[in-house]
Design a protein around this motif. Structure first.
Motif, PDB file in Angstrom:
ATOM      1  N   ILE A 144       0.813  -1.210   0.000  1.00  0.00           N
ATOM      2  CA  ILE A 144       0.000   0.000   0.000  1.00  0.00           C
ATOM      3  C   ILE A 144       0.850   1.266   0.000  1.00  0.00           C
ATOM      4  CG2 ILE A 144      -1.708   1.339   1.312  1.00  0.00           C
ATOM      5  CD1 ILE A 144      -2.773  -1.366   2.375  1.00  0.00           C
ATOM      6  N   THR A 145       1.880   1.306   0.834  1.00  0.00           N
ATOM      7  CA  THR A 145       2.618   2.559   1.040  1.00  0.00           C
ATOM      8  C   THR A 145       3.992   2.603   0.394  1.00  0.00           C
ATOM      9  OG1 THR A 145       3.713   1.871   3.094  1.00  0.00           O
ATOM     10  CG2 THR A 145       1.482   2.754   3.282  1.00  0.00           C
ATOM     11  N   THR A 179      -5.468   2.433  12.953  1.00  0.00           N
ATOM     12  CA  THR A 179      -5.590   3.719  12.274  1.00  0.00           C
ATOM     13  C   THR A 179      -4.277   4.494  12.272  1.00  0.00           C
ATOM     14  OG1 THR A 179      -6.464   4.630  14.355  1.00  0.00           O
ATOM     15  CG2 THR A 179      -8.067   4.025  12.662  1.00  0.00           C
ATOM     16  N   ARG A 180      -3.401   4.183  13.212  1.00  0.00           N
ATOM     17  CA  ARG A 180      -2.103   4.864  13.248  1.00  0.00           C
ATOM     18  C   ARG A 180      -1.198   4.453  12.085  1.00  0.00           C
ATOM     19  NH1 ARG A 180      -0.905   3.441  19.580  1.00  0.00           N
ATOM     20  NH2 ARG A 180      -2.975   4.036  20.376  1.00  0.00           N
ATOM     21  N   LEU A 181      -1.521   3.333  11.454  1.00  0.00           N
ATOM     22  CA  LEU A 181      -0.718   2.865  10.318  1.00  0.00           C
ATOM     23  C   LEU A 181      -1.026   3.642   9.043  1.00  0.00           C
ATOM     24  CD1 LEU A 181      -1.011  -1.001  10.915  1.00  0.00           C
ATOM     25  CD2 LEU A 181       0.821   0.552  11.651  1.00  0.00           C
ATOM     26  N   LYS A 182      -2.163   4.349   9.012  1.00  0.00           N
ATOM     27  CA  LYS A 182      -2.556   5.191   7.878  1.00  0.00           C
ATOM     28  C   LYS A 182      -2.563   4.406   6.563  1.00  0.00           C
ATOM     29  CE  LYS A 182      -0.823   9.364  10.149  1.00  0.00           C
ATOM     30  NZ  LYS A 182       0.074  10.550  10.072  1.00  0.00           N
ATOM     31  N   LEU A 183      -3.352   3.334   6.544  1.00  0.00           N
ATOM     32  CA  LEU A 183      -3.391   2.466   5.372  1.00  0.00           C
ATOM     33  C   LEU A 183      -4.680   2.589   4.557  1.00  0.00           C
ATOM     34  CD1 LEU A 183      -1.855  -0.788   6.894  1.00  0.00           C
ATOM     35  CD2 LEU A 183      -0.720   1.026   5.615  1.00  0.00           C
ATOM     36  N   GLY A 184      -5.485   3.577   4.824  1.00  0.00           N
ATOM     37  CA  GLY A 184      -6.723   3.707   4.056  1.00  0.00           C
ATOM     38  C   GLY A 184      -7.508   4.903   4.546  1.00  0.00           C
ATOM     39  N   PRO A 185      -8.675   5.129   3.949  1.00  0.00           N
ATOM     40  CA  PRO A 185      -9.318   4.300   2.928  1.00  0.00           C
ATOM     41  C   PRO A 185      -8.788   4.589   1.531  1.00  0.00           C
ATOM     42  CG  PRO A 185     -10.720   6.139   3.470  1.00  0.00           C
ATOM     43  CD  PRO A 185      -9.542   6.231   4.405  1.00  0.00           C
ATOM     44  N   PHE A 186      -9.196   3.747   0.582  1.00  0.00           N
ATOM     45  CA  PHE A 186      -8.797   3.928  -0.803  1.00  0.00           C
ATOM     46  C   PHE A 186      -9.731   4.920  -1.481  1.00  0.00           C
ATOM     47  CE2 PHE A 186      -7.304  -0.402   0.195  1.00  0.00           C
ATOM     48  CZ  PHE A 186      -5.967  -0.236  -0.100  1.00  0.00           C
ATOM     49  N   GLN A 202       8.009   5.708  -5.976  1.00  0.00           N
ATOM     50  CA  GLN A 202       7.390   5.525  -4.666  1.00  0.00           C
ATOM     51  C   GLN A 202       8.179   4.539  -3.821  1.00  0.00           C
ATOM     52  OE1 GLN A 202       5.089   7.268  -3.441  1.00  0.00           O
ATOM     53  NE2 GLN A 202       4.681   8.430  -5.306  1.00  0.00           N
ATOM     54  N   GLN A 203       8.755   3.516  -4.463  1.00  0.00           N
ATOM     55  CA  GLN A 203       9.533   2.531  -3.722  1.00  0.00           C
ATOM     56  C   GLN A 203      10.774   3.163  -3.100  1.00  0.00           C
ATOM     57  OE1 GLN A 203       9.216  -0.739  -6.984  1.00  0.00           O
ATOM     58  NE2 GLN A 203       9.955  -1.710  -5.163  1.00  0.00           N
ATOM     59  N   ASN A 204      11.305   4.177  -3.755  1.00  0.00           N
ATOM     60  CA  ASN A 204      12.519   4.808  -3.260  1.00  0.00           C
ATOM     61  C   ASN A 204      12.231   5.895  -2.224  1.00  0.00           C
ATOM     62  OD1 ASN A 204      14.042   3.216  -4.965  1.00  0.00           O
ATOM     63  ND2 ASN A 204      13.950   4.696  -6.648  1.00  0.00           N
ATOM     64  N   SER A 205      10.953   6.114  -1.953  1.00  0.00           N
ATOM     65  CA  SER A 205      10.581   7.157  -0.997  1.00  0.00           C
ATOM     66  C   SER A 205      10.514   6.587   0.406  1.00  0.00           C
ATOM     67  CB  SER A 205       9.218   7.744  -1.378  1.00  0.00           C
ATOM     68  OG  SER A 205       8.774   8.622  -0.359  1.00  0.00           O
ATOM     69  N   ASP A 206      10.971   7.361   1.382  1.00  0.00           N
ATOM     70  CA  ASP A 206      10.923   6.932   2.775  1.00  0.00           C
ATOM     71  C   ASP A 206       9.597   7.281   3.432  1.00  0.00           C
ATOM     72  OD1 ASP A 206      13.441   5.875   2.710  1.00  0.00           O
ATOM     73  OD2 ASP A 206      14.408   7.747   3.353  1.00  0.00           O
ATOM     74  N   GLU A 207       8.799   8.143   2.788  1.00  0.00           N
ATOM     75  CA  GLU A 207       7.562   8.585   3.409  1.00  0.00           C
ATOM     76  C   GLU A 207       6.398   7.721   2.943  1.00  0.00           C
ATOM     77  OE1 GLU A 207       7.113  10.867   5.711  1.00  0.00           O
ATOM     78  OE2 GLU A 207       9.296  11.045   5.793  1.00  0.00           O
ATOM     79  N   PRO A 208       5.622   7.139   3.877  1.00  0.00           N
ATOM     80  CA  PRO A 208       4.441   6.371   3.470  1.00  0.00           C
ATOM     81  C   PRO A 208       3.457   7.287   2.743  1.00  0.00           C
ATOM     82  CG  PRO A 208       4.980   5.989   5.785  1.00  0.00           C
ATOM     83  CD  PRO A 208       5.817   7.145   5.341  1.00  0.00           C
ATOM     84  N   GLU A 209       2.811   6.733   1.727  1.00  0.00           N
ATOM     85  CA  GLU A 209       1.814   7.507   1.012  1.00  0.00           C
ATOM     86  C   GLU A 209       0.428   7.048   1.426  1.00  0.00           C
ATOM     87  OE1 GLU A 209       1.226   5.205  -3.160  1.00  0.00           O
ATOM     88  OE2 GLU A 209       3.218   6.004  -2.765  1.00  0.00           O
ATOM     89  N   SER A 210      -0.519   7.940   1.396  1.00  0.00           N
ATOM     90  CA  SER A 210      -1.897   7.589   1.733  1.00  0.00           C
ATOM     91  C   SER A 210      -2.603   7.095   0.486  1.00  0.00           C
ATOM     92  CB  SER A 210      -2.630   8.807   2.282  1.00  0.00           C
ATOM     93  OG  SER A 210      -4.008   8.553   2.341  1.00  0.00           O
ATOM     94  N   PRO A 211      -3.380   5.974   0.587  1.00  0.00           N
ATOM     95  CA  PRO A 211      -4.121   5.514  -0.575  1.00  0.00           C
ATOM     96  C   PRO A 211      -5.115   6.547  -1.075  1.00  0.00           C
ATOM     97  CG  PRO A 211      -4.040   3.825   1.113  1.00  0.00           C
ATOM     98  CD  PRO A 211      -3.512   5.080   1.723  1.00  0.00           C
ATOM     99  N   GLY A 212      -5.492   7.487  -0.226  1.00  0.00           N
ATOM    100  CA  GLY A 212      -6.447   8.506  -0.624  1.00  0.00           C
ATOM    101  C   GLY A 212      -5.805   9.680  -1.323  1.00  0.00           C
TER     102      GLY A 212
END
Length: 374
Positions: A144-145, A179-186, A202-212
């Motif tokens: 996801i992230t 919810t602290r994992l910030k994995l959704g919603p889509f 995105q794979q090279n980024s250290d920052e998690p991205e939000s599916p939203g």
């Protein structure tokens, strides 16, 4: 009158509670070879949580049969119609996959001896199940992230609390941590993603991205493809699964990107993309198969998400051989189940991903396909 947003939120909450409350009625019989007292003990009746796992039921099952068990300790395992059941697959998924005609109660046999290690990976009870769950959560988070740092950085106390909420079916406790994992919603309005350039970025980024966000989102999907007779008129007449060679267990992430003004992706479209082996034509919006290959690469490139186990290595099978490919071209999808429900194929796929996923953030989809005998 409730606002549309409030109504949607209420429906989402209701869907989550129904998923977490879902259970399979079980009637567990002690295998004849393990009976050491007469008369034989009666079967044990219980409810198996759909999102739960069979090894977590062993303490209460062992207590029920305690007066009839042989001395000593051995690994406990379950079978259905002669098929040893994979302990790391959720109970609800096993039921949907193996019971073409839902059997209530579901009659299982429990063994306290003779663990089939040539078929099943090792299981050390709750510890193994917890490890498998956390590993799947890390895999899903990476899909996801782009990395699994949010899970890796969880405190020990939070990991324990998360696992206990899953074991006890405590949705509120689970949400407090997850919810602290910030994995959704889509996002609801997306297209199948075909470009691999942004995926690499995105794979090279250290920052998690939000599916939203406007960035491409990826949905972790596990597919269980069961072969049945091609000429089968009624699905309930399907021949029982005799060995796991008749089931393909496939991890195949579904990648999407936000696209303004375009229609939503249906469950049918998602399955066409996820399982091109069983569809003769290319899915809409797909110029080539790159989005499918890219999704597999995205999951495979992570050292912390794929460093999993003999369990994953044993289970993840892709239909890749020429013989399998030829068979797939002659196959026809007969039934699709998610959380025990045969869904309308026009349902928005990302609604399914948001509301019918399991606690490790994977969407488990059981697919029955009719194939010709070779």
């Amino acid at each position: 009158m409730a606002a549309p947003h409030d109504e949607a939120a209420a429906w989402a909450e209701e869907a989550a509670r129904r998923v977490w409350a879902g259970a399979v009625p079980l009637q567990v019989h002690l295998h004849d070879a393990d009976v050491t007292a007469l008369p034989p003990p009666p079967p044990f009746l219980t409810l198996g949580p759909r999102i739960g796992y069979l090894p977590l039921l062993i303490p209460v099952i062992r207590a029920h049969f305690s007066n009839a068990l042989p001395p000593g300790v051995d690994t406990v395992w379950f079978e259905y119609k002669g098929l040893p059941l994979k302990w790391y697959v959720p109970i609800g998924v096993l039921f949907d996959l193996l019971c073409a005609d839902p059997e209530r109660p579901w009659n299982l046999i429990v063994h306290f001896r003779g663990y089939p290690s040539e078929i099943l990976s090792p299981c050390e009870g709750e510890d193994s199940v917890k490890w498998s769950y956390m590993n799947s959560l890390k895999e899903a988070t990476f899909i996801i992230t782009g990395n699994s740092k949010s899970v890796m950085n969880m405190s020990h106390a939070d990991q324990v609390a998360l696992w206990e909420s899953v074991m006890k079916g405590n949705l509120d406790g689970y949400k407090n941590i997850s919810t602290r994992l910030k994995l959704g919603p889509f996002e609801d309005d997306v297209l199948v993603r075909t470009a691999s350039v942004e995926r690499q970025r995105q794979q090279n980024s250290d920052e998690p991205e939000s599916p939203g966000s406007s960035k491409p989102c990826r949905v972790p999907v596990r597919l269980y493809v069961r072969n049945v007779q091609e000429d089968l008129e009624y699905i309930e007449h399907a021949v029982p699964v005799s060995d796991w060679e008749n089931v393909s267990y496939i991890n195949r992430p579904f990648e999407t990107r936000k696209a303004e003004g375009r229609s939503y992706i249906t469950l049918e479209h998602a399955l066409q993309t996820l399982l091109p082996e069983f569809f003769s034509s290319k899915p809409p919006g797909s110029a080539d198969g790159s989005q499918h290959a890219g999704a597999m690469d995205a999951a495979a490139d992570s050292s912390d998400a794929t460093n999993s186990s003999s369990r994953s290595q044993e289970a993840e099978q892709a239909l890749a051989s020429p013989a399998e490919a030829g068979s797939a071209k002659r196959a026809k999808v007969k039934l699709v189940r998610v959380q025990g429900v045969e869904l309308d194929m026009d349902i928005p796929f990302l609604w399914v991903a948001d509301h019918l996923k399991n606690p490790e953030y994977y969407v488990h989809i059981c697919v029955y396909v009719g194939t010709r005998k070779q």
